[in-house]
Design a protein around this motif. Structure first.
Motif, short mmCIF file in Angstrom:
data_model
loop_
_atom_site.label_atom_id
_atom_site.label_comp_id
_atom_site.label_asym_id
_atom_site.label_seq_id
_atom_site.Cartn_x
_atom_site.Cartn_y
_atom_site.Cartn_z
N GLY A 18 0.80 -1.22 0.00
CA GLY A 18 0.00 0.00 0.00
C GLY A 18 0.83 1.26 0.00
O GLY A 18 0.31 2.36 0.25
N ALA A 19 2.14 1.14 -0.29
CA ALA A 19 2.99 2.31 -0.45
C ALA A 19 2.72 2.94 -1.81
O ALA A 19 2.01 2.36 -2.64
N CYS A 20 3.27 4.13 -2.04
CA CYS A 20 2.93 4.90 -3.24
C CYS A 20 4.17 5.21 -4.06
O CYS A 20 5.08 5.90 -3.56
N ALA A 45 -15.74 -2.62 -4.30
CA ALA A 45 -16.01 -1.18 -4.28
C ALA A 45 -14.76 -0.40 -3.86
O ALA A 45 -14.47 0.67 -4.40
N MET A 46 -14.04 -0.94 -2.90
CA MET A 46 -12.81 -0.30 -2.44
C MET A 46 -11.74 -0.33 -3.54
O MET A 46 -11.07 0.66 -3.79
N ALA A 47 -11.60 -1.48 -4.20
CA ALA A 47 -10.58 -1.62 -5.23
C ALA A 47 -10.82 -0.71 -6.41
O ALA A 47 -9.88 -0.20 -7.03
N THR A 48 -12.09 -0.48 -6.76
CA THR A 48 -12.43 0.32 -7.94
C THR A 48 -12.84 1.75 -7.61
O THR A 48 -13.18 2.52 -8.50
N GLY A 49 -12.79 2.10 -6.32
CA GLY A 49 -13.23 3.43 -5.93
C GLY A 49 -14.71 3.64 -6.11
O GLY A 49 -15.18 4.79 -6.22
N GLY A 50 -15.46 2.53 -6.15
CA GLY A 50 -16.90 2.63 -6.32
C GLY A 50 -17.34 2.80 -7.76
O GLY A 50 -18.55 2.90 -8.04
N HIS A 51 -16.40 2.82 -8.69
CA HIS A 51 -16.73 3.06 -10.10
C HIS A 51 -16.98 1.79 -10.89
O HIS A 51 -17.45 1.84 -12.02
N ALA A 107 -3.95 9.17 -4.88
CA ALA A 107 -4.95 8.15 -4.54
C ALA A 107 -5.92 7.88 -5.68
O ALA A 107 -6.33 6.72 -5.90
N GLU A 108 -6.29 8.90 -6.42
CA GLU A 108 -7.31 8.74 -7.47
C GLU A 108 -6.81 7.91 -8.66
O GLU A 108 -7.62 7.48 -9.49
#
Length: 429
Positions: free
Chosen positions: A166-168, A275-281, A194-195
């Protein structure tokens, strides 16, 4: 575009931290402007491609400060890195090199090259870079945690840290990674935001998923099928992969695609739910990783006809101590066929742990070698000179080595590769 700078960044840009950091930040700002980033983020981990890389030969000089300035810093101004520490807030390690730490003759390199590599690395050491020389620094404690920003020159490392930890971070070129390590900043873009970390395509696993080789082939297949710019989320009825299996999965996805992040539904920290993996999209498209696609990947990586093999390479990415133990257990009281070379690649601290655990002596008594700091892809064609056939247990290695040799290339699990080392032949199964 004006980049928004913090007070600390403004002081570095003014030269308060010395010319080296000032120049690095100037380059990072230009990089950010080219990318359209509006601000920078603080980098706390970096892996760097240093040492005597072949492309450095284009600078006709033995002065490493001049070479580093021209190639890495992109300036004719000679900057002295031996008396200038990289950013104290950024923990830096070396990535893989083009030769083993101890043995240049075994891999077909000259002492001149080996000595030059050591001399160049000494400059990095003086600048505060830790010597690790591995594509898998997470095995040695280089562990950026969730939300922590990193830079790396190794795509499989970027995939592992973004996905599992979960690092960036983005995989950077050697130049941009060096700038970030020196000034402790990188443009806030790509997977630093994040987006941009949400899954776009689902991959339903409907093929074997019970071993490191299975997950290697799954990753290779996902990368083949993934549309450009996509981020996969893996779903299906399977046991969560182990560290070794995830290591192989992520390396092969990065090999066949431009992706450096992958969600495994319910396992990875940003993919606990769809939902978390796709950001709800939701996802744009779903694919099935069928047994047919699995076999298609295997056929790409492994020559069909059996034949003689005298070069076996295990460890891409570098082997864990657990994998070295498995090799030692399998080779105990056995002998590799005369004329066959067996190399196990790992980081040199892990080689010392293998020595202390008794695994090294077992492997060497069988006729094998534990090599460090590199791999056949990095060393180049010299390591496979006069080979009649090659066997590998890493999909990434099998993929790239095909462009380096005209002899048959075989891919399979480590035990099949070890059987090949014992018999000198890749047999049909």
């Amino acid at each position: 575009m004006m980049i928004k700078l913090t007070d600390i960044e403004k002081k570095v840009l003014q030269g308060d931290s010395g010319r080296l950091q000032q120049k690095a930040l100037e380059n990072i700002i230009s990089y950010a402007e080219a990318l359209g980033a509006e601000e920078l983020c603080k980098v706390t981990k970096a892996t760097l491609g240093l040492g005597a890389q072949p492309y450095l030969n284009h600078i006709q000089s033995d002065d490493y400060n001049k070479i580093f300035s021209r190639v890495y810093m992109c300036t004719d101004e000679v900057l002295d890195i031996s008396h200038n520490k990289f950013s104290a807030s950024c923990f830096c390690m070396t990535c893989t090199e083009n030769c083993d730490t101890e043995d240049y003759e075994e891999v077909g390199l000259t002492q001149e090259y080996f000595d030059k590599n050591g001399r160049f690395l000494e400059f990095a050491r003086a600048a505060g870079v830790s010597m690790a020389s591995t594509c898998a620094p997470y095995l040695l404690g280089w562990l950026p945690l969730k939300g922590e920003h990193f830079v790396t020159t190794e795509s499989s490392n970027a995939m592992f840290c973004n996905s599992l930890l979960g690092a960036c971070g983005n995989p950077d070129g050697v130049e941009a990674a060096a700038w970030s390590a020196i000034c402790g900043r990188t443009p806030k873009w790509g997977l630093h935001c994040a987006e941009n970390r949400y899954a776009t395509h689902e991959f339903k696993i409907q093929c074997p998923a019970q071993s490191a080789t299975d997950w290697d082939l799954i990753g290779y297949t996902i990368g083949r099928m993934l549309p450009a710019g996509g981020i996969p989320v893996i779903t299906g009825d399977f046991d969560y992969p182990t560290t070794v299996e995830v290591k192989q999965l992520f390396a092969s996805i990065a090999t066949t695609s431009g992706a450096v992040m992958c969600h495994i539904l319910g396992m990875t920290p940003e993919g606990q739910t769809m939902a978390m993996a796709t950001g709800g999209h939701g996802v744009k498209e779903s694919f099935q990783v069928s047994e047919e696609e699995y076999r298609k990947s295997l056929n790409v990586l492994c020559d069909a006809a059996p034949g003689p093999v005298d070069f076996i390479s295990l460890g891409c990415p570098h082997y864990t101590l657990e994998e070295i133990r498995d090799v030692a257990d399998y080779l105990c009281d056995k002998k590799i066929m005369a004329g066959v070379r067996l190399y196990i690649w790992t980081a040199y601290p892990l080689k010392e742990m293998a020595r202390a655990s008794g695994y090294l002596s077992i492997i060497e008594n069988a006729g094998g070698r534990i090599m460090t700091s590199s791999c056949p892809i990095m060393v180049g064609e010299s390591i496979m000179k006069n080979s009649r056939g090659v066997a590998l247990d890493g999909a990434k290695q099998a993929h790239y080595i095909r462009s380096m040799t005209d002899v048959p290339v075989y891919f399979g699990d480590k035990y099949r590769c070890l059987d090949t080392a014992l018999t000198g032949k890749w047999d049909l199964r």
